[in-house]
Write an enzyme that holds these catalytic residues in place. Structure first.
Site, PDB file in Angstrom:
ATOM      1  N   ASP A   1       0.416  -0.855  -0.179  1.00 13.79           N
ATOM      2  CA  ASP A   1      -0.101  -0.205  -0.396  1.00 13.79           C
ATOM      3  C   ASP A   1       1.226   1.172   0.181  1.00 13.79           C
ATOM      4  O   ASP A   1       0.478   2.337  -0.946  1.00 13.79           O
ATOM      5  CB  ASP A   1      -0.698  -0.045   1.350  1.00 13.79           C
ATOM      6  CG  ASP A   1      -1.379  -1.390   1.356  1.00 13.79           C
ATOM      7  OD1 ASP A   1      -1.950  -1.273   0.263  1.00 13.79           O
ATOM      8  OD2 ASP A   1      -2.215  -1.516   2.532  1.00 13.79           O
TER       9      ASP A   1
HETATM   10  P1  AP5 Z   1      -0.939  -6.042   3.860  1.00 18.20           P
HETATM   11  O1  AP5 Z   1      -1.367  -6.869   2.515  1.00 18.20           O
HETATM   12  O2  AP5 Z   1      -0.029  -6.499   5.044  1.00 18.20           O
HETATM   13  O3  AP5 Z   1      -0.094  -4.205   3.325  1.00 18.20           O
HETATM   14  P2  AP5 Z   1       0.793  -4.283   1.374  1.00 18.20           P
HETATM   15  O4  AP5 Z   1       0.422  -2.699   1.544  1.00 18.20           O
HETATM   16  O5  AP5 Z   1      -0.010  -5.047   0.459  1.00 18.20           O
HETATM   17  O6  AP5 Z   1       1.784  -5.385   2.186  1.00 18.20           O
HETATM   18  P3  AP5 Z   1       2.518  -6.074   1.889  1.00 18.20           P
HETATM   19  O7  AP5 Z   1       3.653  -6.616   3.121  1.00 18.20           O
HETATM   20  O8  AP5 Z   1       1.513  -7.792   1.591  1.00 18.20           O
HETATM   21  O9  AP5 Z   1       3.333  -5.991   0.496  1.00 18.20           O
HETATM   22  P4  AP5 Z   1       3.213  -6.737  -0.780  1.00 18.20           P
HETATM   23  O10 AP5 Z   1       3.159  -8.196  -1.362  1.00 18.20           O
HETATM   24  O11 AP5 Z   1       1.453  -5.891  -1.164  1.00 18.20           O
HETATM   25  O12 AP5 Z   1       4.309  -5.738  -1.639  1.00 18.20           O
HETATM   26  P5  AP5 Z   1       6.007  -6.195  -1.281  1.00 18.20           P
HETATM   27  O13 AP5 Z   1       6.065  -7.372  -0.459  1.00 18.20           O
HETATM   28  O14 AP5 Z   1       5.706  -7.161  -2.911  1.00 18.20           O
HETATM   29  O15 AP5 Z   1      -2.215  -5.445   4.051  1.00 18.20           O
HETATM   30  C1  AP5 Z   1      -2.456  -3.993   4.381  1.00 18.20           C
HETATM   31  C2  AP5 Z   1      -3.646  -3.758   4.845  1.00 18.20           C
HETATM   32  O16 AP5 Z   1      -4.891  -4.380   4.105  1.00 18.20           O
HETATM   33  C3  AP5 Z   1      -4.607  -3.591   5.966  1.00 18.20           C
HETATM   34  O17 AP5 Z   1      -4.050  -2.014   6.943  1.00 18.20           O
HETATM   35  C4  AP5 Z   1      -5.832  -3.849   5.818  1.00 18.20           C
HETATM   36  O18 AP5 Z   1      -6.894  -2.865   6.691  1.00 18.20           O
HETATM   37  C5  AP5 Z   1      -6.228  -3.897   4.364  1.00 18.20           C
HETATM   38  N1  AP5 Z   1      -6.897  -4.814   3.401  1.00 18.20           N
HETATM   39  C6  AP5 Z   1      -7.057  -6.242   3.834  1.00 18.20           C
HETATM   40  N2  AP5 Z   1      -7.872  -6.740   3.082  1.00 18.20           N
HETATM   41  C7  AP5 Z   1      -8.995  -5.576   2.823  1.00 18.20           C
HETATM   42  C8  AP5 Z   1      -9.660  -5.447   2.502  1.00 18.20           C
HETATM   43  N3  AP5 Z   1     -10.453  -6.507   2.140  1.00 18.20           N
HETATM   44  N4  AP5 Z   1     -10.470  -4.167   1.563  1.00 18.20           N
HETATM   45  C9  AP5 Z   1      -9.959  -3.131   2.005  1.00 18.20           C
HETATM   46  N5  AP5 Z   1      -8.608  -3.003   3.100  1.00 18.20           N
HETATM   47  C10 AP5 Z   1      -7.761  -4.630   3.214  1.00 18.20           C
HETATM   48  O19 AP5 Z   1       6.699  -5.098  -1.187  1.00 18.20           O
HETATM   49  C11 AP5 Z   1       5.983  -3.596  -1.809  1.00 18.20           C
HETATM   50  C12 AP5 Z   1       7.416  -3.075  -1.485  1.00 18.20           C
HETATM   51  O20 AP5 Z   1       7.701  -2.793   0.059  1.00 18.20           O
HETATM   52  C13 AP5 Z   1       8.439  -3.585  -2.518  1.00 18.20           C
HETATM   53  O21 AP5 Z   1       8.337  -2.996  -3.751  1.00 18.20           O
HETATM   54  C14 AP5 Z   1       9.854  -2.482  -1.421  1.00 18.20           C
HETATM   55  O22 AP5 Z   1       9.873  -1.370  -1.848  1.00 18.20           O
HETATM   56  C15 AP5 Z   1       9.408  -2.755   0.198  1.00 18.20           C
HETATM   57  N6  AP5 Z   1      10.216  -3.859   0.759  1.00 18.20           N
HETATM   58  C16 AP5 Z   1       8.690  -5.121   0.726  1.00 18.20           C
HETATM   59  N7  AP5 Z   1       9.827  -5.566   1.391  1.00 18.20           N
HETATM   60  C17 AP5 Z   1      11.533  -5.048   1.575  1.00 18.20           C
HETATM   61  C18 AP5 Z   1      12.378  -5.537   2.382  1.00 18.20           C
HETATM   62  N8  AP5 Z   1      12.904  -6.883   2.980  1.00 18.20           N
HETATM   63  N9  AP5 Z   1      12.878  -4.133   2.173  1.00 18.20           N
HETATM   64  C19 AP5 Z   1      13.565  -3.341   1.929  1.00 18.20           C
HETATM   65  N10 AP5 Z   1      12.055  -3.272   1.068  1.00 18.20           N
HETATM   66  C20 AP5 Z   1      10.896  -4.259   0.938  1.00 18.20           C
END
Ligand code: AP5
Ligand code: NA
Length: 345
Positions: free
Chosen positions: A299
């Site tokens: 997000d």
């Molecule tokens: P959540 O799924 O936790 O958040 P997200 O934003 O999707 O984050 P993720 O940790 O899942 O990341 P990702 O897998 O999408 O991205 P990536 O790992 O590729 O959900 C959070 C929210 O969702 C909650 O607030 C909730 O309310 C809401 N929600 C749930 N269900 C819902 C529904 N039905 N309707 C509405 N809202 C809902 O990483 C992305 C970027 O992060 C990378 O490109 C990089 O820049 C960085 N990054 C990731 N890992 C690392 C690392 N190890 N080191 C450095 N940078 C990193």
């Protein structure tokens, strides 16, 4: 430093949810037949989770909801209030008050539809080590109706915007509203952006997703979401680059502006896919001790991206800011930030 942007240039629709976040043992997930990295919608059997988290696991309350998270992060980076307008449905209760207060403190211009007698939506964030499992109880968020967008003052806000962002999550709530915003964007030749949001969207909501996709100029997703989309389309599984190329080649209403796919893959490079080209944008890997939780990383990536996109910056700058924003919120609990943004173009 950011250029000044006009108020209301960006409109988003989504589910305003209060996150109830706690560290839980694995057997807590097992009890509810959940996996470590799920993102699911709550069924009746999940309803006791929320109370248990509060009573037994010292849960924290954090403003959540995917689109609202992204818009809050965009506002933080822009340092200028009311650039982004948010629509979603809440109840008339304490949780709605908390959500509104946090959103407004971040600078968002929120226009909630309010449904009396239905509680504001919540999302259980079950943390087990470095994993997080989400269980959203949409409640009031599920009651969003298109007439909210048709109220004259809200319609004026939609017409006035230049950029539109809606999550895939919102497909479970009100596809007609998505189609209406998409049609407005199309008629005005303005960018319409969506997110694949979670594997279950492609698995169970492919029909409304396919209806909206021809309008989508930029589609975001992570690895698992792209794979789920490919599987639901019965594409040969595997390579993320191939999936991205097929995704951008799907039917498009405005072929003059070819679709772009932006796929994140955790600490691996972000892929920018445009027609036959795939560009990689490296991620600065964080040391284990710097990571608080990755909740909200995707997000925040979108929020950082949008903060630059609405200023008309190049995709290169937008993606670098997405990575900056995601990196920052990983160092903070949930999708929260601390201090002043330090992104330099
Ligand atoms: P959540 O799924 O936790 O958040 P997200 O934003 O999707 O984050 P993720 O940790 O899942 O990341 P990702 O897998 O999408 O991205 P990536 O790992 O590729 O959900 C959070 C929210 O969702 C909650 O607030 C909730 O309310 C809401 N929600 C749930 N269900 C819902 C529904 N039905 N309707 C509405 N809202 C809902 O990483 C992305 C970027 O992060 C990378 O490109 C990089 O820049 C960085 N990054 C990731 N890992 C690392 C690392 N190890 N080191 C450095 N940078 C990193
Ligand atoms: Na975080």
């Amino acid at each position: 430093m950011c250029d000044r942007v006009r108020e209301g240039i960006l409109v988003g629709c989504g589910n305003p949810l209060l996150d109830i976040s706690a560290v839980v043992p694995l057997n807590f997930l097992q009890k509810y037949s959940m996996n470590e990295d799920d993102a699911i919608l709550a069924e009746d059997r999940h309803m006791p989770i929320y109370g248990e988290l509060v009573e037994d696991y010292q849960a924290e309350f954090l403003a959540g909801g995917s689109v609202q998270n992204s818009l809050r992060i965009a506002q933080w980076i822009l340092r200028q209030p009311r650039v982004a307008v948010f629509f979603g449905c809440v109840g008339e209760d304490r949780y709605a008050g908390i959500l509104k207060e946090k959103a407004q403190a971040a600078g968002l211009d929120v226009h909630y539809q309010v449904k009396k007698d239905v509680p504001t939506g919540t999302c259980a964030v079950l943390i087990t080590g470095t994993h997080r499992s989400l269980c959203a109880n949409l409640a009031a968020a599920n009651n969003f109706t298109i007439d909210h967008l048709e109220e004259p003052s809200n319609k004026a806000l939609v017409d006035n915007a230049q950029y539109y962002y809606i999550s895939g999550f919102f497909l479970t709530v009100n596809p007609p509203s998505i189609m209406q915003v998409a049609a407005t964007a199309h008629a005005k030749q303005r960018p319409f952006l969506m997110n694949l949001s979670a594997p279950f969207i492609s698995q169970f909501y492919m029909a409304p997703l396919l209806a909206a996709l021809p309008y989508v100029d930029i589609i975001f997703g992570n690895e698992a979401e792209a794979q789920a989309f490919a599987e639901a389309q019965q594409w040969p599984s595997g390579d993320l680059r191939e999936i991205g190329k097929r995704l951008v080649a799907m039917e498009k209403k405005n072929p003059a502006r070819p679709r772009i796919a932006i796929l994140t893959q955790g600490c691996d490079p972000v892929l920018l896919i445009q027609q036959d080209s795939v560009q990689e944008f490296p991620v600065t890997k964080l040391a284990v001790h710097e990571i608080v939780d990755t909740n909200g990383a995707g997000d925040a990536f979108v929020g950082g991206f949008l903060s630059q996109f609405v200023q008309g910056k190049s995709l290169d700058v937008c993606i670098r800011c997405g990575n900056y924003a995601a990196g920052h919120i990983i160092k903070n609990p949930g999708c929260t930030y601390s201090g002043e943004p330090e992104f330099v173009e």
